[in-house]
Design a protein around this motif. Structure first.
Motif, short mmCIF file in Angstrom:
data_model
loop_
_atom_site.label_atom_id
_atom_site.label_comp_id
_atom_site.label_asym_id
_atom_site.label_seq_id
_atom_site.Cartn_x
_atom_site.Cartn_y
_atom_site.Cartn_z
N SER A 41 -6.21 -1.99 3.53
CA SER A 41 -4.92 -1.53 4.06
C SER A 41 -4.84 -1.78 5.57
O SER A 41 -5.81 -1.62 6.29
N LYS A 57 1.84 1.74 -3.57
CA LYS A 57 0.69 2.25 -4.31
C LYS A 57 0.46 3.72 -3.99
O LYS A 57 0.15 4.53 -4.84
N THR A 97 -8.97 -1.16 -1.80
CA THR A 97 -7.57 -1.18 -1.38
C THR A 97 -7.39 -0.41 -0.07
O THR A 97 -6.66 -0.84 0.82
N SER A 115 0.83 -1.19 0.00
CA SER A 115 0.00 0.00 0.00
C SER A 115 0.88 1.26 0.00
O SER A 115 0.52 2.28 -0.55
#
Lengths: 362, 362
Positions: A63, A30, A59, A27
């Motif tokens: 997380s 990202k 997402t 994460s």
């Protein structure tokens, strides 16, 4: 796979105290790649049916970064408030029973009728295997390309509880995005069935004819959960055996006490590859939903599931707060060693650690 | 049996907040009937091998009355300090596999050689069924009468965790009482295997020949745990099938990665009713123990199990403290209702409740 809890407390501890390091890093990557949208933007994107935004929102929900929690909670809460009319279907069956093909065929039937369909997965083995077999888009090539469908791979997680929580929240997001049918699949190996059963309206057990374990005690719990048993791969040489299995299951089901909502679980056959029996199954599900809505059991069940969701959330948080407490992080190993050597009993050690947590948080 | 968690949160909640009301009352009755011995007296009685005192001590350990905890902890701690040389054996198998007869025969073989033997049970279904099928003395009539044996029925409890904890503590008491062999049986339905596996030195899986599910994915986890697979009822017409099943299992076991301690799980047959194959099995167990002690894995495993025991104790206490907190008891239902109606999300509710617990305990 299947490493037992008792054998690897060190790993357990690592997993418990440093939750999901790999996901954390993913994460992070990202995040650095692309700034996350605000909760407001995410919510609006979801409501407008934007799949990319929905994926980003999921997402966020998945997380394990603590700074994401508050944002995820706000988002889920907004979505919870959105009035939706979905049907949540749990699908289970042992590997080899043909779950992917079944879901693909059922999903396509539904999208062809204009329904919007989601496929999620709860796979307790994925976190340990480093590589989920569930919810993989390549397993449902048609549905994955379908504009009315949304296929999401199984979230990773350090516990079934964690995976289940993320799946529940993902369901809420998908419903806010306007999906009508939420399918949650899981592999038929025990605990995960109970988790999925606790988050769906209708629970479907896929079987094969003549797999031999129909009436074994081992499956009793799962059979009891089923609202419908469907014998898949009822085609070619299998047709006759499938019919015999139907009779067996119907007889077996008579031994179980009736469900509280009055529903009598159905037994039927289908061939997912030949698209036979799927339409009939959908009529069964629609019949169930209509009856449950009329009797009020549909919403009663969801309320009960919500309550259970709260209890699970609490218990997860209790553990998280404990294992992430500074004093505990520094002292846990010390006490674990003492307990390992029988120098102190587990209760004394637990008492001492809990006291440490209490004292330092004042 | 098999009621799923999601369906009955109300029961869950009741069970969680008011732990074991029935046991509480039973212990109250017992208490009024006969004054409990002091920890010192209990410990001395245990060390002298007094079965009645041992039984009373186990009742104390199984009590869920908070005022008994401190006494139970003191007692278990004393017993933990006593040096003992026991072997702990876990035994599992689905209903019908012949566990009682097997344990009775193995137990008698051992007491005949002068060994002192205990039979305990972990039965996760007993708490819900109101009536355990496990560890019932009438199931092992010979062993129950045997002066060198001690058979204890399954403790009741509101969770597998609670039952497992009580069983662990009972093992410690029995070892301090000088028992050489501790057998812990469980029924082959999943989670309880993992619990038992986490408290024994050697794990035994009983099977029947030709039950059809040998190589099914559903049993994979349990097969992986086994240090020995024994095909029971290998007598009469079954002999040939048992031999074939042996070959199948041996082949299947080759697919599994080797155990960390280097042990290769054995596959053998036995007939508990005819007392054949039992002696050979005991030699396998002795071989295992000798090798594990030599390599150090015997004590490594116990240390790891102790650590896991601490973690489980902590997690149980966290939940107990939460659900028994005065502020939580008065507010939990309120929040559960709000969550049921989607008026508040489970995270907000969890946050609020945890804050309540924190604030009021300062």
């Amino acid at each position: 796979m299947g490493r037992y809890r008792g054998e690897r407390p060190d790993q357990q501890i690592t997993l418990s105290t440093r939750k999901n390091t790999d996901r954390f890093n993913i994460s992070k990557v990202k995040e650095s790649r692309k700034p996350l949208l605000s909760e407001e933007d995410l919510f609006n994107g979801i409501r407008n049916g934007n799949k990319a935004v929905l994926a980003q929102a999921i997402t966020l929900v998945e997380s394990s970064k603590k700074s994401h929690w508050e944002r995820a909670n706000t988002l889920v809460e907004k979505c919870l408030a959105a009035k939706t009319r979905s049907i949540r279907i749990g699908i289970t069956g042992v590997p080899g029973v043909g779950k992917s093909t079944f879901i693909e065929t059922l999903g396509k039937n539904l999208t062809d009728r204009g329904k919007k369909v989601v496929v999620l997965a709860v796979d307790p083995t994925s976190s340990r295997n480093k590589g989920s077999i569930m919810g993989d888009k390549t397993r449902m090539p048609e549905l994955s390309k379908d504009a009315r469908a949304f296929v999401r791979p199984s979230p990773s997680g350090d516990s079934l509880g964690g995976v289940a929580r993320k799946t529940r929240e993902t369901i809420i997001l998908c419903e806010a995005a306007g999906y009508d049918i939420i399918m949650v699949e899981t592999v038929g190996v025990g605990q995960s069935e109970t988790a999925v059963h606790g988050m769906v309206d209708f629970f479907l057990l896929l079987k094969l004819a003549g797999a031999g374990d129909e009436l074994q005690g081992i499956k009793r719990g799962i059979i009891e959960m089923a609202d419908a048993i469907v014998i898949n791969k009822a085609d070619g040489d299998n047709l006759k055996r499938a019919k015999l299995a139907e009779v067996d299951f119907k007889r077996a089901l008579q031994l179980y006490p009736p469900k509280e909502n009055g529903w009598i679980p159905t037994v039927s056959s289908c061939s997912a590859t030949e698209n036979r029996g799927i339409h009939e199954l959908w009529e069964i599900i629609e019949d169930y939903v209509a009856k449950a809505q009329k009797s009020g059991h549909f919403s009663i069940k969801r309320k009960i599931q919500n309550k259970e969701w709260l209890l699970q959330t609490i218990e997860e948080r209790l553990k998280f707060d404990f294992y992430n407490h500074e004093a505990i992080k520094s002292q846990l190993e010390v006490f674990l060693s003492k307990v390992a050597e029988n120098k102190i009993s587990p209760f004394r050690a637990a008492e001492a650690l809990l006291e440490l947590q209490r004292r330092k948080s004042v």
